[in-house]
Design a protein around this motif. Structure first.
Motif, PDB file in Angstrom:
ATOM      1  N   ALA A 221       0.843  -1.208   0.000  1.00  0.00           N
ATOM      2  CA  ALA A 221       0.000   0.000   0.000  1.00  0.00           C
ATOM      3  C   ALA A 221       0.870   1.247   0.000  1.00  0.00           C
ATOM      4  O   ALA A 221       2.001   1.227   0.483  1.00  0.00           O
ATOM      5  CB  ALA A 221      -0.906   0.004   1.232  1.00  0.00           C
ATOM      6  N   VAL A 222       0.308   2.313  -0.551  1.00  0.00           N
ATOM      7  CA  VAL A 222       0.978   3.626  -0.493  1.00  0.00           C
ATOM      8  C   VAL A 222       0.195   4.493   0.492  1.00  0.00           C
ATOM      9  O   VAL A 222      -1.046   4.504   0.471  1.00  0.00           O
ATOM     10  CB  VAL A 222       1.002   4.304  -1.880  1.00  0.00           C
ATOM     11  N   ILE A 223       0.915   5.198   1.347  1.00  0.00           N
ATOM     12  CA  ILE A 223       0.274   6.001   2.394  1.00  0.00           C
ATOM     13  C   ILE A 223       0.872   7.408   2.382  1.00  0.00           C
ATOM     14  O   ILE A 223       2.101   7.553   2.412  1.00  0.00           O
ATOM     15  CB  ILE A 223       0.505   5.345   3.778  1.00  0.00           C
ATOM     16  N   PRO A 224       0.029   8.436   2.344  1.00  0.00           N
ATOM     17  CA  PRO A 224       0.588   9.789   2.413  1.00  0.00           C
ATOM     18  C   PRO A 224       1.135  10.099   3.807  1.00  0.00           C
ATOM     19  O   PRO A 224       0.505   9.758   4.815  1.00  0.00           O
ATOM     20  CB  PRO A 224      -0.603  10.702   2.086  1.00  0.00           C
ATOM     21  N   GLY A 225       2.272  10.754   3.861  1.00  0.00           N
ATOM     22  CA  GLY A 225       2.855  11.125   5.152  1.00  0.00           C
ATOM     23  C   GLY A 225       2.287  12.434   5.655  1.00  0.00           C
ATOM     24  O   GLY A 225       1.383  13.024   5.052  1.00  0.00           O
TER      25      GLY A 225
END
Ligand code: ASP
Length: 440
Positions: A165-169
């Motif tokens: 998964a890609v997660i915004p910081g």
């Protein structure tokens, strides 16, 4: 093995950087949780997306025209989308929505700033062909604005079931759902929290440098990269001026005993720097006994003398009481039989020196008071120093050979650091001399 990987703004500044990031993620199936910052500077003088967003938010809050900075934001995202050949990332409509929200005046500054990471994660998710999970659904704050670690761990639990998964910081949500950001540079914190939540074995922090340098390269151009450093050593080094990771980003992984591996997106073949727990730091990690050297200018030393001062109960206490009254903390307080020196940060005593002097004179009644300003402190840090004979001798030989006299010496009882104070004009020379004595 599970790896959480975080990429900083310079690693995502344009389509070329996106390609490097994707190659890094794809080259290792263990890299499952990908945390991204907002696109940073492409060249010196360029602007970071987050800075542009803050500017838009500030203009919009005054009902002023924000179209110029917003156009720059739009161009950056559309260019990345186009250059990556993405058709389903829908950057145009997503940007329109943000522009509309800004114009409405109904969105918070934090929300606007968070869109940099949000859009970047959407793009990266689309490019990698993997889901993007909004950080507002994972990272939770309490009503008082502090991170709610328990709730965050709970909300993050389902992440583990995702293969990737890609997660915004940089942001999360308040109990009511309003977006809240961490302080600047906060994507490092998101990465650390996600690493902890998914039980990662490693937290890889990808940036634009090869790792942490053993000394400031502006002072020691030949400074080497630290292969490994413990959390404790790093704290000492960063306290004394080395610029490293976001302070708060360390604790979630440190507590969970997850090592951080700092690496360079532009040179992934490099070894990087490992940040590990004290007990994990093994001899092979280290070439010498010193982890690194850092220092800061801008200190003042006040030395008080009085006969048999060491026998006087309460002298130090009364000195600290004066400082306390003025809200001043001290750096260090070495003492002798008849004297005591206290080192203070210039920024803390600005405009207060006259009154401090007066109160010290009248309340403590010392025989003499000497004030030396323009002092620099240099910390030589390394766990191994505690077990090694002759460290101090080596250090002071190096300083004397360089013609530098030390004004003060302080060693913590844990012997993990040795601090010397020198005249500010000798600062750079002293750092170079110590580096050469220990690190070459
Ligand atoms: N984009 C945010 C900033 O510029 C957060 C980050 O990059 O870590 O501060």
């Amino acid at each position: 093995m599970i790896k959480t990987v975080k990429f900083g703004g310079s690693s995502l500044s344009d389509a070329g950087q996106f390609k490097k990031v994707a190659a890094i993620v794809r080259s290792d199936p263990e890299r499952r949780f990908v945390v991204v910052s907002a696109p940073g500077k492409r060249f010196s003088g360029d602007e970071k997306i987050t800075d542009l967003l803050y500017r838009c938010a500030d203009l919009a809050s005054q009902w002023e025209d924000f179209s110029a900075p917003f156009a720059l934001i739009r161009d950056r995202y559309l260019a990345i989308e186009k250059d990556l050949g993405l058709i389903a990332a829908h950057m145009g409509p997503a940007l329109d929505e943000i522009e509309k929200a800004l114009a409405s005046g109904l969105v918070t500054r934090d929300f606007v700033a968070s869109r940099g990471e949000y859009l970047c994660a959407r793009l990266m998710g689309a490019y990698l062909g993997v889901p993007m999970v909004d950080a507002a659904q994972l990272i939770r704050f309490r009503e008082d604005g502090e991170l709610d670690m328990d709730a965050t761990m709970l909300y993050c639990a389902p992440l583990k079931d995702l293969p990737i998964a890609v997660i915004p910081g940089f942001y999360g949500a308040m109990p009511g759902g309003t977006v809240r950001t961490f302080s600047r540079g906060g994507s490092d914190i998101t990465g650390a929290i996600i690493a902890r939540a998914v039980g990662a074995d490693v937290y890889e922090n990808w940036t634009d440098v090869d790792g942490f340098m053993m000394a400031d390269p502006r002072i020691v151009p030949e400074a080497r990269i630290m292969h490994a450093v413990s959390y404790e050593e790093l704290r000492e080094l960063s306290y004394m001026g080395a610029s490293v990771l976001h302070e708060e980003s360390i604790f979630p992984v440190r507590e969970a005993r997850i090592p951080i591996h700092v690496r360079n997106t532009n040179r992934p073949e490099g070894g990087g720097t490992w940040i590990v727990n004290e007990g994990t730091l093994i001899k092979e990690h280290r070439h010498g006994i010193v982890a690194g050297i850092s220092g800061r200018k801008g200190f003042t030393m006040i030395t008080l003398t009085k006969d048999n001062l060491h026998k006087q109960v309460g002298f130090g206490y009364n000195l600290l009481k004066i400082l306390d009254r003025h809200g001043i903390s001290f750096e260090s307080m070495p003492c002798g039989i008849d004297n005591l020196t206290i080192i203070l940060n210039d920024a803390d005593i600005k405009g207060k020196m006259d009154v401090l002097y007066h109160e010290i004179r009248t309340e403590l009644k010392p025989d003499t008071v000497e004030i030396a300003s323009s002092i620099a402190l240099i910390a030589t840090v390394g766990r191994g120093m505690a077990r090694t004979v002759g460290v101090a001798a080596r250090l002071f030989t190096a300083l004397s050979e360089a013609g530098i006299s030390s004004r003060i010496i302080d060693q913590s009882p844990k012997e993990m650091n040795l601090i010397v104070g020198v005249d500010q004009r000798d600062f750079e020379g002293a750092v170079r001399a110590i580096y050469r004595a220990f690190c070459e």
